[in-house]
Design an enzyme around this catalytic site. Structure first.
Site, mmCIF file in Angstrom:
data_model
loop_
_atom_site.group_PDB
_atom_site.id
_atom_site.type_symbol
_atom_site.label_atom_id
_atom_site.label_comp_id
_atom_site.label_asym_id
_atom_site.label_seq_id
_atom_site.Cartn_x
_atom_site.Cartn_y
_atom_site.Cartn_z
ATOM 1 C CD GLU A 90 37.230 87.268 73.167
ATOM 2 O OE1 GLU A 90 37.602 87.182 74.005
ATOM 3 O OE2 GLU A 90 36.215 86.017 73.073
ATOM 4 C CB CYS A 103 39.659 82.452 63.743
ATOM 5 S SG CYS A 103 37.863 82.114 64.231
ATOM 6 C CB CYS A 110 26.002 84.926 67.470
ATOM 7 S SG CYS A 110 25.651 83.601 66.272
ATOM 8 C CB CYS A 114 24.826 76.837 68.756
ATOM 9 S SG CYS A 114 24.417 77.137 67.017
ATOM 10 C CB CYS A 117 28.436 78.401 70.430
ATOM 11 S SG CYS A 117 29.317 79.727 69.752
ATOM 12 N N GLY A 157 29.567 85.117 65.459
ATOM 13 C CA GLY A 157 28.469 85.460 64.557
ATOM 14 C C GLY A 157 28.317 84.448 63.690
ATOM 15 C CD GLU A 158 25.436 81.438 60.095
ATOM 16 O OE1 GLU A 158 25.815 80.538 60.974
ATOM 17 O OE2 GLU A 158 25.735 81.451 59.122
ATOM 18 C CG LEU A 213 25.798 67.369 60.105
ATOM 19 C CD1 LEU A 213 24.620 68.002 59.200
ATOM 20 C CD2 LEU A 213 26.534 66.472 59.323
ATOM 21 C CG HIS A 214 27.548 70.837 65.491
ATOM 22 N ND1 HIS A 214 28.852 70.364 65.345
ATOM 23 C CD2 HIS A 214 27.469 71.944 65.572
ATOM 24 C CE1 HIS A 214 29.402 71.661 65.300
ATOM 25 N NE2 HIS A 214 28.534 72.604 65.264
ATOM 26 C CG ASN A 288 36.883 73.721 72.665
ATOM 27 O OD1 ASN A 288 37.980 73.334 72.955
ATOM 28 N ND2 ASN A 288 36.783 74.147 71.119
ATOM 29 C CB CYS A 331 35.585 75.631 67.914
ATOM 30 S SG CYS A 331 36.875 75.379 66.650
HETATM 31 N N1 SAH Z 1 28.121 80.685 63.247
HETATM 32 C C1 SAH Z 1 28.919 79.983 62.220
HETATM 33 C C2 SAH Z 1 30.489 80.294 62.391
HETATM 34 C C3 SAH Z 1 30.964 79.714 63.783
HETATM 35 S S1 SAH Z 1 32.234 78.627 63.192
HETATM 36 C C4 SAH Z 1 28.403 78.399 62.301
HETATM 37 O O1 SAH Z 1 27.789 78.190 63.332
HETATM 38 O O2 SAH Z 1 29.204 77.444 61.634
HETATM 39 C C5 SAH Z 1 32.732 77.871 64.976
HETATM 40 C C6 SAH Z 1 32.533 76.161 64.666
HETATM 41 O O3 SAH Z 1 32.779 75.989 66.002
HETATM 42 C C7 SAH Z 1 31.096 75.891 64.298
HETATM 43 O O4 SAH Z 1 31.130 74.790 63.585
HETATM 44 C C8 SAH Z 1 30.504 75.856 65.495
HETATM 45 O O5 SAH Z 1 29.307 75.150 65.636
HETATM 46 C C9 SAH Z 1 31.704 75.336 66.593
HETATM 47 N N2 SAH Z 1 31.632 75.427 67.850
HETATM 48 C C10 SAH Z 1 30.878 76.373 68.608
HETATM 49 N N3 SAH Z 1 30.969 76.108 69.786
HETATM 50 C C11 SAH Z 1 31.617 75.138 70.156
HETATM 51 C C12 SAH Z 1 32.350 74.664 71.215
HETATM 52 N N4 SAH Z 1 31.973 74.870 72.252
HETATM 53 N N5 SAH Z 1 33.054 73.374 70.950
HETATM 54 C C13 SAH Z 1 33.482 73.098 69.733
HETATM 55 N N6 SAH Z 1 33.179 73.623 68.630
HETATM 56 C C14 SAH Z 1 32.180 74.610 68.849
#
Ligand code: SAH
Length: 339
Positions: A90, A103, A110, A114, A117, A157-158, A213-214, A288, A331
């Site tokens: 996608e 995007c 991936c 996480c 995600c 993906g990362e 970071l989260h 999300n 995201c």
């Molecule tokens: N793998 C990379 C690229 C993904 S970018 C990374 O982890 O940074 C997408 C962004 O959305 C990242 O910051 C990821 O942590 C965040 N993300 C993933 N799942 C999400 C969700 N359910 N709600 C909001 N953000 C999310």
């Protein structure tokens, strides 16, 4: 056969030389591919029939097929592309006041795992080639008939787990004789693969680095992101500080707010402590919902409180607009698909 979109301009010149052709032909081909955006070698009408034949015998153009296109209420479009090997990925097109942003995905699936995600839920298949990353931009531009101004590596993906191909894609996207999207208009987001942050600092690219970071302590971050077990917060922050020192560039920290998990005042205080004095920006993402996900979105009130606390304590923070969530294009909602 090789994908002609995997080569940067210098490499394409070498390819042409090895086919017994003059290197300037590479510039003509580059223009056809990235400015005129043709989909057949036979459309490259300033090349001889003989050269077009040679190209057809040696290279593919890797034109993705659109399997599905969905449009959200806010105008965000999500594409499902057939990547021509039985897999589908996608790509998302978003409209901002400053232009259109794509995007892109960097891998099919991936490995990061996480917990919040959807991209990581099903098995990892393979890295995308540079040309397959570039093709996502071309296919969207062909579809809408317009030029894209910004690219974010925030799809499936990362990117730092497919580092070389992502860097090569950036060089192709950057080239002034092609797509000509400046590095300042490109953002890369990583979950925190520390050695690659050091490597990226040495690339001397003007791209924006975003760090997912989260959480502000190892226990919570490891619960949300297994990558934190390999590269804990102390190492991550050390690499970020080194990156800022070397590049003098601001880092964008992404922080997805999940209700009763990482969104209370204590978390905001810890975040201020962690980031104070750093050249950075915090991008708050209302988390999300994903299928079977255990995290739910913080209340709007909490999100605003969290942002205000950061801003009042010297950390510039903004809330990321939620785009495309009604079509699962926001995201963390993108997934690879089997055909
Ligand atoms: N793998 C990379 C690229 C993904 S970018 C990374 O982890 O940074 C997408 C962004 O959305 C990242 O910051 C990821 O942590 C965040 N993300 C993933 N799942 C999400 C969700 N359910 N709600 C909001 N953000 C999310």
């Amino acid at each position: 056969m090789k994908n002609i979109k995997n080569y940067n301009l210098d490499e394409l010149k070498q390819e042409l030389i090895s086919l017994g052709e003059k290197p300037y032909r590479a510039e003509q081909i580059f223009k056809w591919l990235y400015i005129d955006k043709v989909i057949e070698f036979d459309e490259m009408t300033n090349l001889s029939l003989e050269l077009r034949e040679k190209l057809k015998q040696n290279y593919t153009m890797c034109n993705f097929k659109i399997l599905k296109k969905q449009e959200a209420q806010d105008g965000t479009k999500k594409y499902l592309f057939d990547v021509l090997d039985g897999n589908a990925i996608e790509t998302v097109l978003m409209e901002y006041h400053h232009g259109k942003t794509i995007c892109v995905s960097s891998q099919i699936g991936c490995k990061m795992g996480c917990k919040f995600c959807a991209s990581t839920g099903i098995a990892f298949i393979r890295n995308l080639e540079p040309g397959e990353i570039v093709e996502q931009i071309l296919a969207v531009e062909q579809d809408i008939g317009e030029h894209i101004s910004n690219i974010v590596f925030m799809g499936i993906g990362e990117p730092f787990d497919n580092y070389d191909n992502v860097m090569q894609a950036i060089h192709i996207i950057n080239n002034q004789k092609g797509l000509n999207i400046g590095a300042r208009h490109i953002s890369i987001s990583t979950s925190g693969i520390v050695p690659k942050i050091y490597e990226f600092a040495d690339e001397k690219l003007q791209c924006t680095l975003s760090i997912s970071l989260h959480a502000t302590n190892n226990q919570k971050r490891s619960e949300m992101m297994p990558v934190n077990n390999a590269y804990p917060l102390e190492e991550l922050m050390k690499a970020c500080k080194e990156y800022i020192k070397k590049t003098n560039k601001r880092i964008s920290f992404e922080y997805a707010l999940a209700k009763d998990n990482n969104d209370n005042l204590e978390d905001a205080k810890a975040l201020v402590k962690l980031l104070s004095g750093m050249l950075c920006h915090v991008n708050l993402i209302p988390i999300n919902k994903i299928e079977n996900g255990k995290f739910t979105k913080s209340s709007n009130e909490n999100i605003i409180k969290f942002r205000d606390y950061l801003n009042e304590h010297g950390i510039v923070a903004t809330i990321r607009r939620e785009l495309g969530s009604d079509i699962d294009a926001a995201c963390g909602q993108l997934r690879r698909k089997n055909l």
